[in-house]
Design an enzyme around this catalytic site. Sequence first.
Site, short mmCIF file in Angstrom:
data_model
loop_
_atom_site.label_atom_id
_atom_site.label_comp_id
_atom_site.label_asym_id
_atom_site.label_seq_id
_atom_site.Cartn_x
_atom_site.Cartn_y
_atom_site.Cartn_z
N GLU A 69 33.63 75.07 -15.37
CA GLU A 69 33.71 74.37 -16.67
C GLU A 69 33.00 75.18 -17.77
OE1 GLU A 69 35.51 71.66 -17.15
OE2 GLU A 69 35.67 70.65 -15.21
N HIS B 64 43.28 71.60 -16.46
CA HIS B 64 43.19 70.29 -15.81
C HIS B 64 44.55 69.71 -15.40
CE1 HIS B 64 39.07 70.63 -17.07
NE2 HIS B 64 38.75 69.44 -16.61
N HIS C 35 36.37 69.16 -8.02
CA HIS C 35 37.03 69.15 -9.33
C HIS C 35 36.94 70.53 -10.01
CE1 HIS C 35 38.30 67.71 -13.25
NE2 HIS C 35 37.20 68.20 -13.77
N ASN D 285 40.88 70.00 -21.71
CA ASN D 285 41.63 69.84 -20.46
C ASN D 285 42.27 71.15 -20.00
OD1 ASN D 285 41.03 67.10 -20.40
ND2 ASN D 285 42.73 66.62 -21.75
N GLU E 240 40.02 61.65 -28.44
CA GLU E 240 41.06 62.53 -27.89
C GLU E 240 42.45 62.20 -28.43
OE1 GLU E 240 40.53 63.66 -23.73
OE2 GLU E 240 42.68 63.99 -23.60
N HIS F 230 44.21 68.72 -11.80
CA HIS F 230 44.34 67.34 -11.30
C HIS F 230 45.42 67.25 -10.24
CE1 HIS F 230 42.37 65.53 -15.15
NE2 HIS F 230 41.47 65.82 -14.22
N LYS G 95 32.78 59.77 -22.50
CA LYS G 95 33.81 59.22 -21.61
C LYS G 95 33.10 58.66 -20.38
CE LYS G 95 37.89 62.04 -22.61
NZ LYS G 95 38.83 63.03 -22.05
N ARG H 93 40.44 67.41 -28.86
CA ARG H 93 39.65 67.20 -27.64
C ARG H 93 40.46 67.53 -26.39
NH1 ARG H 93 35.18 62.49 -26.27
NH2 ARG H 93 34.74 63.21 -24.16
N ARG I 19 27.72 42.91 -23.10
CA ARG I 19 28.59 43.47 -24.15
C ARG I 19 28.07 44.78 -24.72
NH1 ARG I 19 29.24 37.95 -25.83
NH2 ARG I 19 31.17 37.17 -24.90
N LYS J 126 31.15 71.62 -26.65
CA LYS J 126 31.67 70.27 -26.40
C LYS J 126 31.29 69.34 -27.55
CE LYS J 126 32.84 66.68 -23.36
NZ LYS J 126 33.03 66.17 -22.02
P1 NAD Z 1 28.54 64.30 -8.29
O1 NAD Z 1 27.94 63.42 -9.28
O2 NAD Z 1 29.23 63.69 -7.11
O3 NAD Z 1 27.46 65.34 -7.77
C1 NAD Z 1 27.82 66.25 -6.76
C2 NAD Z 1 26.84 66.18 -5.59
O4 NAD Z 1 25.63 66.82 -5.96
C3 NAD Z 1 26.48 64.76 -5.18
O5 NAD Z 1 26.39 64.72 -3.78
C4 NAD Z 1 25.08 64.57 -5.78
O6 NAD Z 1 24.30 63.67 -5.04
C5 NAD Z 1 24.52 65.96 -5.69
N1 NAD Z 1 23.52 66.32 -6.69
C6 NAD Z 1 23.48 66.00 -7.99
N2 NAD Z 1 22.48 66.63 -8.60
C7 NAD Z 1 21.85 67.35 -7.67
C8 NAD Z 1 20.75 68.23 -7.69
N3 NAD Z 1 20.12 68.54 -8.82
N4 NAD Z 1 20.35 68.79 -6.52
C9 NAD Z 1 21.03 68.52 -5.35
N5 NAD Z 1 22.08 67.73 -5.28
C10 NAD Z 1 22.49 67.15 -6.42
O7 NAD Z 1 29.66 65.27 -8.95
P2 NAD Z 1 29.74 66.08 -10.31
O8 NAD Z 1 30.48 67.31 -9.97
O9 NAD Z 1 28.45 66.17 -11.01
O10 NAD Z 1 30.66 65.14 -11.20
C11 NAD Z 1 31.98 64.84 -10.82
C12 NAD Z 1 32.40 63.56 -11.49
O11 NAD Z 1 32.33 63.72 -12.90
C13 NAD Z 1 33.83 63.14 -11.17
O12 NAD Z 1 33.86 61.78 -10.84
C14 NAD Z 1 34.57 63.38 -12.48
O13 NAD Z 1 35.65 62.50 -12.65
C15 NAD Z 1 33.49 63.16 -13.49
N6 NAD Z 1 33.69 63.84 -14.76
C16 NAD Z 1 33.56 63.10 -15.90
C17 NAD Z 1 33.71 63.70 -17.12
C18 NAD Z 1 33.49 62.91 -18.36
O14 NAD Z 1 33.74 63.41 -19.47
N7 NAD Z 1 32.98 61.69 -18.26
C19 NAD Z 1 34.01 65.07 -17.23
C20 NAD Z 1 34.14 65.80 -16.05
C21 NAD Z 1 33.98 65.17 -14.81
N1 GLY Z 2 35.99 66.33 -19.84
C1 GLY Z 2 36.92 66.25 -20.90
C2 GLY Z 2 36.45 65.44 -22.05
O1 GLY Z 2 35.32 65.01 -22.09
O2 GLY Z 2 37.20 65.22 -22.95
#
Ligand code: NAD
Ligand code: GLY
Length: 379
Positions: free
Chosen positions: A196, A259, A277, A256, A248, A263, A154, A252, A132, A238
């Site tokens: 971003e 986005h 992305h 987007n 949001e 998306h 998030k 917030r 939990r 942020k």
């Molecule tokens: P990811 O986590 O897949 O990382 C991208 C690639 O880089 C992966 O292959 C990873 O293994 C590699 N990697 C990571 N750090 C590294 C480093 N220092 N050196 C070498 N390789 C490295 O992708 P991302 O772009 O970091 O994140 C995308 C995800 O984030 C999506 O799923 C998206 O939905 C999510 N996201 C969430 C939020 C939120 O607010 N929670 C906001 C934006 C995106």
């Molecule tokens: N990435 C958008 C948010 O965190 O609200």
Amino acid sequence: MKPAATTSADKVETLRVELGERGYDILVGADLIARAGQHMKPVLPRPRVVVITDETVAKLHLTALTASLDEAGIAHGKIVLPAGEATKDFAHLERLIEELLAQRVERSTMLVALGGGVIGDIAGFAASIVLRGLDFVQIPTTLLAQVDSAVGGKTAINTKRGKNLVGAFHQPRLVLADTGALSTLPKRELLAGYAEVVKYGLIDDAPFFAWLEENGPALIAGDATLRRHAVARSCAAKARIVAMDERETGPRALLNLGHTFGHALEAEAGYGGSVLHGEAVAAGMVMAFDLSVRLGLCPAEDAARVRRHLASVGLPTGAQILGPAGWNADRLIGHMRQDKKVKDGRVTFILARGIGKSFIAHDVELDEVRRMLDAAAAA
Ligand code: NAD
Ligand code: GLY
């Protein structure tokens, strides 16, 4: 004793997400992974953590993290998941939770997410539901995760019906954004995160956008001080927006920007890695500015500046993002209608009255969007 000499590149910037009892610090600087144990100690109820990471990041950065935990006297387990978006699903969540329980986590065990947004999102979600709710620390290692996903609470996984449809708001207890970790990141991933960063300038910080026009190329090339500044300024933006509107219900949504279009581009590309992305967000921000110009809201020169800057660093800005055939306006609009932010059947857009003057619009006519997309596809 004389303090160790600190160069500008060594400096650590500390920012705060002001959420009362759930507030937390974001530390931004080089070499934070190697000092993570010491930084984490004040937020640990007991000196025990489980590190969750992916196979790629484990090879590059896990040893430095575990050495720093040993040095700080913090016991640690680890769980290594496959790298990539496909990990953010129910099957991997189940595996992660079963492994956490097998390691006998207790309410006082801190989870540590070491990796990009994929690891941060799935580890954060697991933290929100195991026993939990466990506390967790974010150690983001991609630029995208450092400036966006690790901050704000998030967390989510994907389902067959779409991205991030199952999740929770669960704030971390600490974020350690080690800008030194970015040196191992592939250039394409770095650029995707840079989109971003640009977003924060476009939302409400025109001087930051101008700073990026001047310093973006050197930052991308590897300048440590510029990287730290860009990450810290993005996190500050942020943190400010999240503190105003954690769930949001209002401002917030400005995060987007780009986005709604982005998306739709990702959905059209099929999430197979052909469009990242951040690449979709870059093209989406150009589309948002083009639409704002078409609606008579924004000077054409501002939209041209956005396109010029993103293109100058090598980010996609138009229909070519989907390959030589480009896009089909009706198909993109079809994806937009399925967006989880559709309200009473209307698609929400973030539009702009200029650089740094973005706002939320609920009344955009989709025919106007179709005309803009057709014109851009033909350009
Ligand atoms: P990811 O986590 O897949 O990382 C991208 C690639 O880089 C992966 O292959 C990873 O293994 C590699 N990697 C990571 N750090 C590294 C480093 N220092 N050196 C070498 N390789 C490295 O992708 P991302 O772009 O970091 O994140 C995308 C995800 O984030 C999506 O799923 C998206 O939905 C999510 N996201 C969430 C939020 C939120 O607010 N929670 C906001 C934006 C995106
Ligand atoms: N990435 C958008 C948010 O965190 O609200």
